[in-house]
Design a protein around this motif. Structure first.
Motif, PDB file in Angstrom:
ATOM      1  N   TYR A 194       0.830  -1.206   0.000  1.00  0.00           N
ATOM      2  CA  TYR A 194       0.000   0.000   0.000  1.00  0.00           C
ATOM      3  C   TYR A 194       0.866   1.259   0.000  1.00  0.00           C
ATOM      4  O   TYR A 194       0.518   2.268  -0.630  1.00  0.00           O
ATOM      5  CB  TYR A 194      -0.931   0.006   1.221  1.00  0.00           C
ATOM      6  CG  TYR A 194      -1.958  -1.096   1.211  1.00  0.00           C
ATOM      7  CD1 TYR A 194      -2.522  -1.554   0.022  1.00  0.00           C
ATOM      8  CD2 TYR A 194      -2.367  -1.698   2.396  1.00  0.00           C
ATOM      9  CE1 TYR A 194      -3.461  -2.567   0.018  1.00  0.00           C
ATOM     10  CE2 TYR A 194      -3.312  -2.718   2.404  1.00  0.00           C
ATOM     11  CZ  TYR A 194      -3.853  -3.147   1.208  1.00  0.00           C
ATOM     12  OH  TYR A 194      -4.777  -4.158   1.206  1.00  0.00           O
ATOM     13  N   THR A 195       1.995   1.205   0.695  1.00  0.00           N
ATOM     14  CA  THR A 195       2.911   2.352   0.714  1.00  0.00           C
ATOM     15  C   THR A 195       3.396   2.660  -0.698  1.00  0.00           C
ATOM     16  O   THR A 195       3.383   3.807  -1.142  1.00  0.00           O
ATOM     17  CB  THR A 195       4.124   2.052   1.614  1.00  0.00           C
ATOM     18  OG1 THR A 195       3.680   1.604   2.892  1.00  0.00           O
ATOM     19  CG2 THR A 195       4.987   3.301   1.789  1.00  0.00           C
ATOM     20  N   TYR A 196       3.809   1.628  -1.410  1.00  0.00           N
ATOM     21  CA  TYR A 196       4.272   1.812  -2.790  1.00  0.00           C
ATOM     22  C   TYR A 196       3.131   2.244  -3.712  1.00  0.00           C
ATOM     23  O   TYR A 196       3.321   3.050  -4.628  1.00  0.00           O
ATOM     24  CB  TYR A 196       4.890   0.525  -3.310  1.00  0.00           C
ATOM     25  CG  TYR A 196       6.282   0.237  -2.806  1.00  0.00           C
ATOM     26  CD1 TYR A 196       7.319   1.137  -3.017  1.00  0.00           C
ATOM     27  CD2 TYR A 196       6.570  -0.939  -2.118  1.00  0.00           C
ATOM     28  CE1 TYR A 196       8.611   0.876  -2.560  1.00  0.00           C
ATOM     29  CE2 TYR A 196       7.860  -1.209  -1.657  1.00  0.00           C
ATOM     30  CZ  TYR A 196       8.866  -0.297  -1.882  1.00  0.00           C
ATOM     31  OH  TYR A 196      10.144  -0.559  -1.439  1.00  0.00           O
ATOM     32  N   GLU A 197       1.936   1.711  -3.479  1.00  0.00           N
ATOM     33  CA  GLU A 197       0.786   2.074  -4.319  1.00  0.00           C
ATOM     34  C   GLU A 197       0.460   3.561  -4.176  1.00  0.00           C
ATOM     35  O   GLU A 197       0.227   4.256  -5.177  1.00  0.00           O
ATOM     36  CB  GLU A 197      -0.435   1.234  -3.913  1.00  0.00           C
ATOM     37  CG  GLU A 197      -1.696   1.531  -4.703  1.00  0.00           C
ATOM     38  CD  GLU A 197      -1.721   0.903  -6.079  1.00  0.00           C
ATOM     39  OE1 GLU A 197      -2.637   1.215  -6.857  1.00  0.00           O
ATOM     40  OE2 GLU A 197      -0.817   0.108  -6.388  1.00  0.00           O
ATOM     41  N   VAL A 198       0.459   4.051  -2.945  1.00  0.00           N
ATOM     42  CA  VAL A 198       0.221   5.481  -2.727  1.00  0.00           C
ATOM     43  C   VAL A 198       1.338   6.293  -3.373  1.00  0.00           C
ATOM     44  O   VAL A 198       1.101   7.335  -3.990  1.00  0.00           O
ATOM     45  CB  VAL A 198       0.120   5.788  -1.218  1.00  0.00           C
ATOM     46  CG1 VAL A 198       0.074   7.294  -0.981  1.00  0.00           C
ATOM     47  CG2 VAL A 198      -1.113   5.125  -0.619  1.00  0.00           C
ATOM     48  N   GLY A 199       2.588   5.820  -3.246  1.00  0.00           N
ATOM     49  CA  GLY A 199       3.710   6.503  -3.879  1.00  0.00           C
ATOM     50  C   GLY A 199       3.570   6.585  -5.390  1.00  0.00           C
ATOM     51  O   GLY A 199       3.934   7.588  -6.015  1.00  0.00           O
ATOM     52  N   THR A 200       3.026   5.522  -5.986  1.00  0.00           N
ATOM     53  CA  THR A 200       2.784   5.515  -7.431  1.00  0.00           C
ATOM     54  C   THR A 200       1.847   6.648  -7.839  1.00  0.00           C
ATOM     55  O   THR A 200       2.108   7.382  -8.797  1.00  0.00           O
ATOM     56  CB  THR A 200       2.179   4.161  -7.862  1.00  0.00           C
ATOM     57  OG1 THR A 200       3.142   3.130  -7.678  1.00  0.00           O
ATOM     58  CG2 THR A 200       1.753   4.202  -9.319  1.00  0.00           C
ATOM     59  N   TRP A 201       0.763   6.809  -7.093  1.00  0.00           N
ATOM     60  CA  TRP A 201      -0.219   7.837  -7.456  1.00  0.00           C
ATOM     61  C   TRP A 201       0.256   9.238  -7.081  1.00  0.00           C
ATOM     62  O   TRP A 201      -0.127  10.222  -7.730  1.00  0.00           O
ATOM     63  CB  TRP A 201      -1.573   7.514  -6.830  1.00  0.00           C
ATOM     64  CG  TRP A 201      -2.219   6.357  -7.512  1.00  0.00           C
ATOM     65  CD1 TRP A 201      -2.398   5.092  -7.034  1.00  0.00           C
ATOM     66  CD2 TRP A 201      -2.733   6.338  -8.854  1.00  0.00           C
ATOM     67  NE1 TRP A 201      -2.987   4.298  -7.973  1.00  0.00           N
ATOM     68  CE2 TRP A 201      -3.207   5.029  -9.098  1.00  0.00           C
ATOM     69  CE3 TRP A 201      -2.838   7.298  -9.863  1.00  0.00           C
ATOM     70  CZ2 TRP A 201      -3.784   4.659 -10.316  1.00  0.00           C
ATOM     71  CZ3 TRP A 201      -3.406   6.933 -11.071  1.00  0.00           C
ATOM     72  CH2 TRP A 201      -3.870   5.636 -11.295  1.00  0.00           C
TER      73      TRP A 201
END
Length: 254
Positions: A194-201
Motif C-alpha cells: 500500500y505504501t508503494y501504491e500510494v507513492g505511485t499515485w
C-alpha cells in the motif's frame, strides 16, 4: 462469542466440545476475486484510451482537439496503461487470495470507483486546454523515476506475499524482508504494498499536476490506510512475536 470460519477450516478439527452451534448467513450471489480484479482493472485501461485518442464525441471535431502538443500527455498515458497492465498480470500470475469470493453486489461499487475516476482523470489530462507541469522536464523526470521505483516496489511486495502461500496454504504468516531491496520496507511497515501504491499515485500527480489525480490519490491513501490498519491489527492479534516497531503504512508515523 461467535467467530467466523475460514474457507479451509474443517469442522472435525475445530477446538469445540461434543456440541457446537453453527450460524449460517446468506451472503448472496458471489464472484471470484480473480474475476473481480480483472473487471476492475480492465475498465480503466480502456476508458483512458477513449480520452487519449480524442474521440469526437468527447472533445468535439475542432482540429485543435485532435492531438496534444505536450509530450507529458503521452507519457501519462504510458504510465497509466503500464500500471493497470501490471495489475492485470499480477492478478493472473502472482496474487493468491485468502478468500475465494466476494459478494457480487460489491463489484458495482468497485467498478464505479475505478472506472469513474479513470474517466475523470483522463478527461482533464487529455483535454485540449491542459497545461503541463510548472517545472517542466525536471518535474516530469523526477515523477517518472519515482513512479517506476514505486511500481517495482509494489510488484516486489506482491511477489513476496505470494511466496508465503506458495504451497497453497491460506493461513496468515508474518512477512519478512528478502534479498530484494524493495522488500526491505517490511522492516518498517506491515503493508508496504500500500505504501508503494500510494507513492505511485503521488508520482502520477506530480507528473500530470492535475487536481483530479491529486484527489484520487488522497482517496487512495485514506482507503489504503484503513486496509493497512486492519491488516496490522490482524498481525498483532494473531502473532505475539510480531515486530513491535512496524507501523501500518508510513514508517514511524502511521
Amino acid at each position: 462469542e461467535g467467530k467466523s470460519l475460514r474457507d479451509e477450516e474443517i469442522l472435525q478439527h475445530l477446538p469445540v466440545g461434543t456440541t457446537a452451534t453453527l450460524y449460517f448467513k446468506d451472503l448472496g450471489p458471489q464472484i471470484g476475486w480473480t474475476t473481480v480484479f480483472l473487471i476492475e482493472y480492465t475498465g480503466p485501461l480502456f476508458i483512458y484510451f477513449v480520452f487519449y485518442f480524442r474521440m469526437t464525441f468527447v472533445y468535439g471535431l475542432d482540429e485543435r482537439f485532435t492531438s496534444s502538443p505536450h509530450p507529458v500527455v503521452n507519457l501519462a498515458c504510458i504510465c497509466h496503461s503500464f500500471h493497470y497492465i501490471k495489475r492485470l498480470i499480477e492478478t493472473v500470475f502472482v496474487h493468491r487470495f485468502s478468500r475465494g469470493t466476494m459478494p457480487l453486489r460489491n463489484i458495482v461499487k468497485n467498478c464505479l470507483y475505478y472506472w469513474g475516476f479513470a474517466a475523470w482523470l483522463a478527461y482533464y489530462i487529455n483535454h485540449p486546454l491542459y497545461t503541463p507541469p510548472s517545472y517542466g522536464k525536471k518535474q516530469i523526470n523526477f515523477a517518472v523515476i519515482m513512479f517506476l521505483l514505486c511500481e517495482a516496489g509494489n510488484f516486489s511486495i506482491h511477489v513476496a506475499l505470494s511466496d508465503l502461500r506458495r504451497n497453497g496454504s491460506k493461513t496468515c504468516k508474518i512477512p519478512y524482508p528478502t534479498k530484494n531491496p524493495f522488500t526491505w520496507l517490511f522492516f518498517f511497515v506491515s503493508c508496504p504494498n500500500y505504501t508503494y501504491e500510494v507513492g505511485t499515485w503521488i508520482s502520477f500527480t506530480i507528473m500530470t499536476q492535475c487536481v483530479p489525480v491529486g484527489l484520487f490519490t488522497l482517496l487512495c491513501f485514506i482507503q489504503m490506510t484503513i486496509w493497512a490498519k486492519d491488516k496490522h491489527c490482524t498481525y498483532l492479534r494473531e502473532f505475539k512475536d510480531y515486530p513491535s516497531h512496524r507501523m501500518p503504512i508510513i514508517p514511524f508515523l502511521l
